[in-house]
Design an enzyme around this catalytic site. Structure first.
Site, PDB file in Angstrom:
ATOM      1  N   CYS A  31     -26.980   6.457   2.219  1.00 51.67           N
ATOM      2  CA  CYS A  31     -27.579   5.212   2.732  1.00 51.67           C
ATOM      3  C   CYS A  31     -28.857   4.866   1.952  1.00 51.67           C
ATOM      4  O   CYS A  31     -29.836   5.606   2.036  1.00 51.67           O
ATOM      5  CB  CYS A  31     -27.860   5.417   4.227  1.00 51.67           C
ATOM      6  SG  CYS A  31     -29.017   4.271   4.962  1.00 51.67           S
ATOM      7  N   CYS A  34     -32.005   4.366   3.995  1.00 50.86           N
ATOM      8  CA  CYS A  34     -32.428   5.672   4.533  1.00 50.86           C
ATOM      9  C   CYS A  34     -33.260   6.420   3.488  1.00 50.86           C
ATOM     10  O   CYS A  34     -34.278   7.023   3.811  1.00 50.86           O
ATOM     11  CB  CYS A  34     -31.222   6.533   4.900  1.00 50.86           C
ATOM     12  SG  CYS A  34     -30.173   5.835   6.186  1.00 50.86           S
TER      13      CYS A  34
END
Length: 103
Positions: A31, A34
């Site tokens: 991600c 992230c």
């Protein structure tokens, strides 16, 4: 102090029984947002030492925990106080917003 890796095995002890608030970052290695949030989470772990715990849950490895919190998109940050979810933030947000979740 580095952030804790939170798993279903240590969740009860580290989160539910914690005497101080726990900020949990639900994330995954693939991600992008992230990965952009990771340095912020690390900084918070140092800044909040003794006042709050900062932990990370890899949603790929801990699907059960992600489901328990109804995580639909990542990164999602949840603040736990006294064993209950007290605040939640979804997406890439500035450090100030994450700090505000603890108030």
């Amino acid at each position: 102090m580095a952030e804790l890796q939170i798993t279903k095995d240590n969740f009860q002890k580290e989160v539910m029984e914690s005497p101080i608030p726990v900020l949990i970052d639900f994330w995954a290695p693939w991600c992008g947002p992230c990965r952009m949030l990771a340095p912020v989470i690390e900084a918070l772990a140092e800044e909040l030492e003794g006042k709050a715990k900062v932990g990370k849950v890899n949603v790929d490895e801990e699907g059960e925990l992600a489901a328990q919190f109804g995580i639909a998109s990542i990164p999602t940050v949840v603040v736990m106080k006294d064993g209950k979810a007290a605040a939640k933030s979804v997406g890439l947000v500035p450090k100030a917003k994450l700090l505000a979740l603890l108030d």
